[in-house]
Write a protein that holds these residues in place. Sequence first.
Motif, short mmCIF file in Angstrom:
data_model
loop_
_atom_site.label_atom_id
_atom_site.label_comp_id
_atom_site.label_asym_id
_atom_site.label_seq_id
_atom_site.Cartn_x
_atom_site.Cartn_y
_atom_site.Cartn_z
N ASP A 86 0.83 -1.20 0.00
CA ASP A 86 0.00 0.00 0.00
C ASP A 86 0.87 1.25 0.00
OD1 ASP A 86 -2.33 -1.47 -0.02
OD2 ASP A 86 -2.60 -1.41 2.16
N ALA A 87 2.00 1.20 0.69
CA ALA A 87 2.91 2.35 0.71
C ALA A 87 3.46 2.63 -0.69
CB ALA A 87 4.05 2.09 1.69
N GLN B 268 8.23 7.38 -5.72
CA GLN B 268 8.49 6.00 -5.31
C GLN B 268 8.82 5.99 -3.83
OE1 GLN B 268 11.46 4.04 -7.76
NE2 GLN B 268 10.94 5.31 -9.52
N LEU B 269 8.65 4.84 -3.23
CA LEU B 269 9.11 4.66 -1.87
C LEU B 269 10.62 4.90 -1.84
CD1 LEU B 269 7.85 3.78 0.85
CD2 LEU B 269 8.70 1.48 0.37
N GLU C 93 13.38 -6.51 8.80
CA GLU C 93 12.67 -7.02 7.62
C GLU C 93 11.21 -7.29 7.99
OE1 GLU C 93 14.67 -10.05 5.38
OE2 GLU C 93 16.57 -9.52 6.30
N LEU C 94 10.33 -6.46 7.46
CA LEU C 94 8.90 -6.59 7.72
C LEU C 94 8.12 -6.66 6.41
CD1 LEU C 94 8.55 -3.91 10.56
CD2 LEU C 94 8.62 -6.39 10.83
N TRP C 95 8.71 -7.32 5.45
CA TRP C 95 8.16 -7.22 4.10
C TRP C 95 6.92 -8.05 3.88
CZ3 TRP C 95 8.06 -11.52 0.83
CH2 TRP C 95 8.77 -12.64 1.26
N GLN C 96 6.62 -9.00 4.74
CA GLN C 96 5.43 -9.82 4.52
C GLN C 96 4.18 -8.94 4.48
OE1 GLN C 96 7.72 -10.49 6.81
NE2 GLN C 96 8.58 -12.51 6.33
N GLY C 97 3.23 -9.36 3.68
CA GLY C 97 2.08 -8.52 3.37
C GLY C 97 1.29 -8.00 4.54
N PHE D 167 6.13 5.50 6.56
CA PHE D 167 6.98 5.64 5.37
C PHE D 167 6.92 7.06 4.87
CE2 PHE D 167 2.76 4.95 3.79
CZ PHE D 167 2.66 5.71 2.65
N ARG D 168 7.77 7.37 3.93
CA ARG D 168 7.69 8.62 3.16
C ARG D 168 8.16 8.35 1.73
NH1 ARG D 168 9.90 12.67 6.58
NH2 ARG D 168 9.84 11.14 8.25
#
Length: 259
Positions: free
Chosen positions: A177-178, A188-189, A243-247, A253-254
């Motif tokens: 979503d970010a 972009q992120l 690492e928190l990449w799981q959905g 964020f910015r």
Amino acid sequence: MKALLTISVFLTLSNVSGQLTVDKSINFTATDSSKNQVVGHDEPFQLDHAVNVNSAVKSVLNFSNSVSYANNIINVNRNIPEQNYQTGMSIAFISNFSCDDSVQITIDGGDTAFITKSITELLDTNNIAVNQYVELIYDGTNFQLLNNTQACPSGFVQVNNNYCIQMNEYGPMTIYDAMAFCDTLGGQLCSLSDWYYACQKTDLNLQDMTNNWEWINHGMDHTSDAATVGNGVCESILTQQSELWQGGNTAIFRCCYYR
């Protein structure tokens, strides 16, 4: 081996260029053929002296002495009056204005021509800003903007000439979503390097850069797509990365906007 040596001499007085030709042969006698060469000489700039496109453009690139802007027309003074612009001629200057739409230019009181980007598209209000380096080249009809730099969108601050970053953080959201949110803003992120560089520039007055974890667009290893950084101080990006990449995971964020 013999060669005719042509030495290019640039005369700085009165904006004059010239060449000095030494009409003598050079004898290369080194047993190592790689030593038989002439180095340290300037590129030729006369049309009949093995000129290439790169050196041709360099030879006609002139930095303006003064620039003014009124009624959508840029007035440039090089002190080299030229009523008829030649295809390939270039001009460069530091702008002291922000442009409007459909900008035109006149050089040394010559004909007025439009400035375009992407070959035929006219400029808009995002294309030239105060203190921006502007480089133009004449294509026979219009002056093409070579360094098409976009202004920072609302809510962003300029980090350097390459990108802008959001002043405030957003979220929390999932990494997906970010990324989608940043895409809606035309950005972009932020990458790891973009975030870290901006974090260290205290004059940007970025908000909440180190009070919690923020998403970055960075693969930590072959199993991850993103990570979070920034909890504590800017330098925590070097030693603390989560690492928190799981959905299902969310984080603040910015976004970064690349110019």
